[in-house]
Design a protein around this motif. Structure first.
Motif, mmCIF file in Angstrom:
data_model
loop_
_atom_site.group_PDB
_atom_site.id
_atom_site.type_symbol
_atom_site.label_atom_id
_atom_site.label_comp_id
_atom_site.label_asym_id
_atom_site.label_seq_id
_atom_site.Cartn_x
_atom_site.Cartn_y
_atom_site.Cartn_z
ATOM 1 N N GLY A 111 50.066 35.291 66.048
ATOM 2 C CA GLY A 111 49.070 34.400 66.618
ATOM 3 C C GLY A 111 48.985 33.073 65.894
ATOM 4 N N THR A 112 47.819 32.783 65.318
ATOM 5 C CA THR A 112 47.600 31.510 64.636
ATOM 6 C C THR A 112 48.462 31.343 63.394
ATOM 7 O OG1 THR A 112 45.744 32.505 63.442
ATOM 8 C CG2 THR A 112 45.225 31.304 65.463
ATOM 9 N N PHE A 113 49.062 32.439 62.925
ATOM 10 C CA PHE A 113 49.933 32.351 61.744
ATOM 11 C C PHE A 113 51.408 32.294 62.125
ATOM 12 C CE2 PHE A 113 46.041 33.450 59.655
ATOM 13 C CZ PHE A 113 46.150 32.871 58.396
ATOM 14 N N GLY A 158 53.111 40.541 51.196
ATOM 15 C CA GLY A 158 53.794 40.211 49.947
ATOM 16 C C GLY A 158 54.348 38.799 49.945
ATOM 17 N N ALA A 159 54.730 38.328 51.126
ATOM 18 C CA ALA A 159 55.266 36.969 51.224
ATOM 19 C C ALA A 159 54.169 35.915 51.243
ATOM 20 C CB ALA A 159 56.104 36.848 52.500
ATOM 21 N N MET A 160 52.950 36.313 51.608
ATOM 22 C CA MET A 160 51.868 35.337 51.772
ATOM 23 C C MET A 160 50.962 35.200 50.553
ATOM 24 S SD MET A 160 52.404 33.941 54.685
ATOM 25 C CE MET A 160 50.866 33.118 55.145
ATOM 26 N N THR A 161 50.934 36.216 49.689
ATOM 27 C CA THR A 161 50.109 36.081 48.489
ATOM 28 C C THR A 161 50.746 35.090 47.525
ATOM 29 O OG1 THR A 161 49.167 37.269 46.587
ATOM 30 C CG2 THR A 161 51.244 38.103 47.457
ATOM 31 N N LYS A 162 49.925 34.240 46.943
ATOM 32 C CA LYS A 162 50.433 33.254 45.985
ATOM 33 C C LYS A 162 50.367 33.771 44.551
ATOM 34 C CE LYS A 162 49.171 29.285 48.864
ATOM 35 N NZ LYS A 162 48.338 28.061 48.985
ATOM 36 N N THR A 163 49.351 34.564 44.268
ATOM 37 C CA THR A 163 49.160 35.052 42.905
ATOM 38 C C THR A 163 49.769 36.429 42.678
ATOM 39 O OG1 THR A 163 47.047 36.141 43.419
ATOM 40 C CG2 THR A 163 46.972 33.806 42.818
ATOM 41 N N GLN A 169 42.181 39.072 64.717
ATOM 42 C CA GLN A 169 42.511 37.686 64.423
ATOM 43 C C GLN A 169 41.690 36.700 65.246
ATOM 44 O OE1 GLN A 169 46.224 35.357 65.387
ATOM 45 N NE2 GLN A 169 46.726 35.914 63.281
ATOM 46 N N ALA A 170 41.320 37.076 66.454
ATOM 47 C CA ALA A 170 40.512 36.181 67.280
ATOM 48 C C ALA A 170 39.190 35.854 66.605
ATOM 49 C CB ALA A 170 40.260 36.813 68.647
ATOM 50 N N ASP A 171 38.687 36.780 65.804
ATOM 51 C CA ASP A 171 37.430 36.558 65.075
ATOM 52 C C ASP A 171 37.655 35.859 63.740
ATOM 53 O OD1 ASP A 171 35.861 37.897 67.053
ATOM 54 O OD2 ASP A 171 36.533 39.816 66.225
ATOM 55 N N TYR A 172 38.872 35.951 63.222
ATOM 56 C CA TYR A 172 39.195 35.360 61.916
ATOM 57 C C TYR A 172 40.530 34.618 62.020
ATOM 58 C CZ TYR A 172 35.905 39.097 60.665
ATOM 59 O OH TYR A 172 34.819 39.944 60.601
ATOM 60 N N PRO A 173 40.591 33.561 62.838
ATOM 61 C CA PRO A 173 41.880 32.897 63.107
ATOM 62 C C PRO A 173 42.533 32.249 61.900
ATOM 63 C CG PRO A 173 40.044 31.592 63.953
ATOM 64 C CD PRO A 173 39.477 32.913 63.561
ATOM 65 N N ASP A 174 41.750 31.904 60.885
ATOM 66 C CA ASP A 174 42.313 31.281 59.688
ATOM 67 C C ASP A 174 42.423 32.258 58.521
ATOM 68 O OD1 ASP A 174 42.412 28.728 60.951
ATOM 69 O OD2 ASP A 174 40.254 28.500 60.573
ATOM 70 N N LEU A 178 43.228 35.170 52.276
ATOM 71 C CA LEU A 178 43.821 35.801 53.451
ATOM 72 C C LEU A 178 43.509 37.294 53.521
ATOM 73 C CD1 LEU A 178 47.350 34.095 53.340
ATOM 74 C CD2 LEU A 178 45.336 33.406 54.687
ATOM 75 N N ALA A 179 43.705 37.862 54.717
ATOM 76 C CA ALA A 179 43.459 39.289 54.908
ATOM 77 C C ALA A 179 44.500 39.872 55.856
ATOM 78 C CB ALA A 179 42.055 39.529 55.461
ATOM 79 N N ILE A 180 44.720 41.167 55.702
ATOM 80 C CA ILE A 180 45.579 41.943 56.599
ATOM 81 C C ILE A 180 44.700 42.982 57.280
ATOM 82 C CG2 ILE A 180 47.519 43.546 56.768
ATOM 83 C CD1 ILE A 180 48.414 40.742 56.080
#
Length: 338
Positions: free
Chosen positions: A300-302, A153-158, A247-252, A238-240
């Motif tokens: 991790g990366t986030f 909820g904090a990360m979605t912009k729209t 995350q290692a497969d989808y670091p961004d 983004l994804a949850i």
């Protein structure tokens, strides 16, 4: 449970009656030496996220010398009972798997082999009268799913979130509903697109469904199935994650994941079997966060990309869940788009 699902064959009733008469039903294993002979029966590949957690826990128990573990994957629902019988005839003492699509047949097999302990994923509760040797489980990881929703909820912009699930059954519904409740903690006006692909393992279909949601405005996806994070990665949203940490497969792409830990469930069953106390029971409680059955994956990366205030909220809610002062609702109703 319907009458049809719980109906026993005449052979099953005779087998159970004989076992009870001879005193052979319980204990199933008291004072036995050596590792438990255990078989896993899975309807999907062991790489599939849900089953992978069972498989991982079984391999860990094997490495510890607690079980002698073998498994069969990609078993069709129509073949499930046959494979169960084959393993029973081979002398297996514990059979683990999932019977969501083979309830009636699987429960009949359990009744035919009262000396075998069965720990099976099911949407229905145990029935001690019909199957005293069948304990059921499900991944009750609503606690971790709720926490991942707070972050989402904090990360979605729209405020538009897409959710792709396998089937609208309780074990999926409760995770989605908990996630949505978490989202509303930080984004009360969030809107959800909800869809089910009718499969436990069809990454291409999940990916195409996710693409459609992105086209309809979703800027964050709930990846209950494999394939969703691939779509998110390709489209730059983004994804949850769910059940495992990808995350290692989808670091961004993958911000956070709700993790399922099957070890407490399996260890409880092993302890019960070794103590001669295995019986019909609901092992769902061993997936709760307070007993270590689920957790929120590290960012991790986030790390640092989610605000400190939000992470403080997550930490406070997690502490409250663990000490029992806050309970995440278990809502098994099918979630709907908003």
């Amino acid at each position: 449970m319907t009458t049809e699902v719980m109906k026993l064959s005449r052979r099953s009733l005779l087998t159970v009656s004989a076992a009870l008469t001879l005193g052979g039903l319980l204990p199933l294993r008291a004072n036995a030496a050596g590792p438990i002979k255990m078989a896993g029966i899975y309807t999907v590949p062991v790489e599939q996220q849900w089953v992978s957690r069972i498989h991982q826990a079984a391999e860990a128990a094997k490495a510890a010398g607690a079980v002698d573990y073998v498994y069969t994957e990609n078993v069709a629902n129509t073949d499930y009972a046959r494979v169960m019988r084959e393993y029973c005839e081979q002398g297996m003492q514990l059979i683990v798997g999932e019977i969501f699509g083979a309830e009636q047949e699987a429960r009949e097999v359990c009744a035919e082999y009262p000396g075998v302990a069965f720990l099976l994923g099911s949407s229905f509760m145990p029935d001690e009268a019909a199957n005293p040797n069948l304990a059921v489980f499900d991944n009750y990881i609503q606690d971790a799913s709720y926490l991942s929703g707070i972050i989402a909820g904090a990360m979605t912009k729209t405020g538009s979130i897409g959710m792709v699930g396998g089937f609208p059954i309780p074990e999926v519904n409760r995770l989605m509903n908990a996630f949505m409740a978490g989202v509303r903690e930080t984004r009360p006006d969030a809107k959800f697109q909800v869809s089910f692909i009718g499969s436990w393992f069809d990454p291409p279909k999940a990916k195409e469904t996710a693409f459609a949601m992105i086209e309809a405005g979703a800027d964050l996806l709930y990846a209950e199935r494999f394939g969703v994070s691939d779509a998110a990665k390709e489209k730059g949203v983004l994804a949850i994650g769910n059940v495992i940490d990808t995350q290692a497969d989808y670091p961004d792409t993958v911000v956070a994941s709700a993790l399922w830990h099957f070890e407490p469930t399996l260890n409880a069953a092993i302890e019960a079997i070794n103590g001669g106390a295995f019986k019909a029971a609901n092992y769902g409680e061993y997936s709760f966060m307070k007993v270590g059955g689920c957790s929120l994956a590290p960012l991790g990366t986030f790390e640092g990309k989610v605000s400190a205030d939000v992470m403080a909220m997550v930490a406070a809610k997690e502490a409250a869940i663990k000490d029992g002062s806050f309970t995440v609702a278990i809502d098994d109703n099918e979630p709907k788009s908003s």
